[in-house]
Design a protein around this motif. Sequence first.
Motif, mmCIF file in Angstrom:
data_model
loop_
_atom_site.group_PDB
_atom_site.id
_atom_site.type_symbol
_atom_site.label_atom_id
_atom_site.label_comp_id
_atom_site.label_asym_id
_atom_site.label_seq_id
_atom_site.Cartn_x
_atom_site.Cartn_y
_atom_site.Cartn_z
ATOM 1 N N UNK A 206 0.838 -1.193 0.000
ATOM 2 C CA UNK A 206 0.000 0.000 0.000
ATOM 3 C C UNK A 206 0.877 1.249 0.000
ATOM 4 N N UNK A 207 0.364 2.294 -0.616
ATOM 5 C CA UNK A 207 0.946 3.627 -0.473
ATOM 6 C C UNK A 207 -0.019 4.431 0.384
ATOM 7 N N UNK A 208 0.499 5.002 1.448
ATOM 8 C CA UNK A 208 -0.381 5.646 2.417
ATOM 9 C C UNK A 208 -1.098 6.854 1.826
ATOM 10 N N UNK A 209 -2.257 7.156 2.399
ATOM 11 C CA UNK A 209 -2.937 8.395 2.085
ATOM 12 C C UNK A 209 -2.282 9.550 2.821
ATOM 13 N N UNK A 210 -2.376 10.738 2.237
ATOM 14 C CA UNK A 210 -1.743 11.925 2.812
ATOM 15 C C UNK A 210 -2.785 13.037 2.932
ATOM 16 N N UNK A 211 -2.882 13.615 4.115
ATOM 17 C CA UNK A 211 -3.756 14.768 4.337
ATOM 18 C C UNK A 211 -2.926 15.857 4.998
ATOM 19 N N UNK A 245 -2.052 16.356 21.986
ATOM 20 C CA UNK A 245 -3.259 15.509 21.984
ATOM 21 C C UNK A 245 -3.397 14.745 20.683
ATOM 22 N N UNK A 246 -3.212 15.425 19.553
ATOM 23 C CA UNK A 246 -3.383 14.770 18.260
ATOM 24 C C UNK A 246 -2.338 13.673 18.070
ATOM 25 N N UNK A 247 -1.100 13.992 18.391
ATOM 26 C CA UNK A 247 -0.018 13.022 18.210
ATOM 27 C C UNK A 247 -0.218 11.797 19.092
ATOM 28 N N UNK A 248 -0.535 12.022 20.361
ATOM 29 C CA UNK A 248 -0.686 10.901 21.296
ATOM 30 C C UNK A 248 -1.888 10.029 20.946
ATOM 31 N N UNK A 249 -3.014 10.642 20.627
ATOM 32 C CA UNK A 249 -4.229 9.866 20.367
ATOM 33 C C UNK A 249 -4.133 9.071 19.068
ATOM 34 N N UNK A 282 0.511 20.888 9.162
ATOM 35 C CA UNK A 282 0.358 19.503 9.616
ATOM 36 C C UNK A 282 0.300 18.542 8.444
ATOM 37 N N UNK A 283 1.001 17.423 8.584
ATOM 38 C CA UNK A 283 0.990 16.332 7.608
ATOM 39 C C UNK A 283 0.574 15.064 8.346
ATOM 40 N N UNK A 284 -0.524 14.420 7.899
ATOM 41 C CA UNK A 284 -0.962 13.145 8.480
ATOM 42 C C UNK A 284 -0.997 12.089 7.381
ATOM 43 N N UNK A 285 -0.510 10.891 7.712
ATOM 44 C CA UNK A 285 -0.459 9.805 6.726
ATOM 45 C C UNK A 285 -0.991 8.524 7.354
ATOM 46 N N UNK A 286 -1.696 7.754 6.525
ATOM 47 C CA UNK A 286 -2.350 6.538 7.018
ATOM 48 C C UNK A 286 -2.647 5.630 5.837
ATOM 49 N N UNK A 287 -2.459 4.304 6.037
ATOM 50 C CA UNK A 287 -2.676 3.364 4.938
ATOM 51 C C UNK A 287 -4.144 3.077 4.679
ATOM 52 N N UNK A 288 -5.019 3.369 5.660
ATOM 53 C CA UNK A 288 -6.448 3.084 5.546
ATOM 54 C C UNK A 288 -7.220 4.399 5.451
ATOM 55 N N UNK A 293 -9.743 9.482 7.692
ATOM 56 C CA UNK A 293 -10.892 10.373 7.928
ATOM 57 C C UNK A 293 -11.182 10.488 9.429
ATOM 58 N N UNK A 294 -10.975 9.424 10.172
ATOM 59 C CA UNK A 294 -11.146 9.493 11.625
ATOM 60 C C UNK A 294 -10.099 10.416 12.261
ATOM 61 N N UNK A 295 -8.874 10.377 11.736
ATOM 62 C CA UNK A 295 -7.839 11.274 12.242
ATOM 63 C C UNK A 295 -8.226 12.735 11.966
ATOM 64 N N UNK A 296 -8.778 12.968 10.783
ATOM 65 C CA UNK A 296 -9.207 14.328 10.452
ATOM 66 C C UNK A 296 -10.331 14.782 11.383
ATOM 67 N N UNK A 297 -11.243 13.888 11.665
ATOM 68 C CA UNK A 297 -12.346 14.232 12.571
ATOM 69 C C UNK A 297 -11.821 14.594 13.952
ATOM 70 N N UNK A 298 -10.810 13.864 14.427
ATOM 71 C CA UNK A 298 -10.201 14.178 15.716
ATOM 72 C C UNK A 298 -9.556 15.558 15.684
ATOM 73 N N UNK A 299 -8.861 15.863 14.604
ATOM 74 C CA UNK A 299 -8.265 17.191 14.462
ATOM 75 C C UNK A 299 -9.323 18.275 14.591
ATOM 76 N N UNK A 300 -10.445 18.100 13.897
ATOM 77 C CA UNK A 300 -11.495 19.116 13.928
ATOM 78 C C UNK A 300 -12.117 19.246 15.320
#
Length: 407
Positions: A206-211, A245-249, A282-288, A293-300
Amino acid sequence: MENISYGQWIQDKLEELANQTKTDGQIWRPSYSDHDRTGHELLRTWITDAGLEWREDVIGNVYGRLSGVSTETILIGSHIDTVKNGGKYDGAAGVITGLAVLKFLKEQGVRPQYTLEVVGLVEEEGSRFAASCQGSCAICGTLGEQELMEKDVDGITFLDAAHAAGYAPERMEQAKRDDIRAYLELHIEQGPLLEQSGNTIGVVENIVGIATYDITIHGEQNHAGTTVMSLRKDPVVAAARLISSLTDEISARSPSATVTFGRVDTDPGMPNVIAGRAHLLLDMREKDEEMLREHEALLMELVQKIQSNGMQAEAVRTQWTRPVAMDPRLVQRVHEAAEVEGYPFIHMNSGAGHDAMVFGKKVPTAMIFVPSCKGISHNPLEYTSTEDLYAGFRVLCRTVVTLANPE
């Protein structure tokens, strides 16, 4: 393929490309620059010296071709542009190793069932035009008119830069390909996992998604010595809590995710002034994708918490690239090739974006990783040994042969 001279040939060409395309002593090949042109000229020379057909398309992608019985094509590629003050291997190793495979097959007198091509792709890095991957997007038919109007730091549009270099991206439909059966990309890992685990080949799944996000927090600028702590609206403290908070969670919920705050600055930035504004990238990466999208929701949620505490805050999404899975059949072919060649290998994800993520949305795609010494990349110290380049060459060659000559 017992002779490691192909590994040395690849290493020598990487050295020559680097030495002839330096800017102020630093390796830097931004797209459509003079050094980018030099890179194209070197690649053309190596392609023709290998007895292969050479061409460029209207956007500047450089091709070498070994004709097969069928015009349907297996494409091997990567990019030839670099970040500023980068290394010798990122992108270029994949292009030159792909060329070495075609050179070897040509020398062996092989005429494959399917046509084989190697391509040096335009502007993967985004070091001049931030949208990135314009070359692979043009081939896949996903390049938009708006990307042609993007400006570099000097205010030059992609369109004007390409025109100045002799290309015509407004005719991008001529770059689009409908004859590609599969795309293969060899790349340095750009991380430490292969080296640390004692493996030579990475089979990418997989190549991770990037937001990415531009985050601004507005507080209340005030005197550092006369404003009591309980009355402050300090955006720096809010930013620190957001980062923690974002990093730890996210780390707790998803070991495969990465969270990077690549820039944090304040205004006015004085030691005796409570800042009025904090700005973060901020750069967030995830394979799923669902997890991303859940990480983005937490950010918001965290941004809304800052707002509820009486400060203005917003997080503007600046990039959303969904994760891309490599084709399972091709992944298995790479797995089998590494196994037959006798190299230790692991299945892994790519934490960086690549042209393969563009092709992977359109055609069957696979990636092969080779080790990066100490995991260093985007750095002049970037290094992959001749032996590891040769291993990648062998695995790529065997994969190509099995795809080009189906039973």
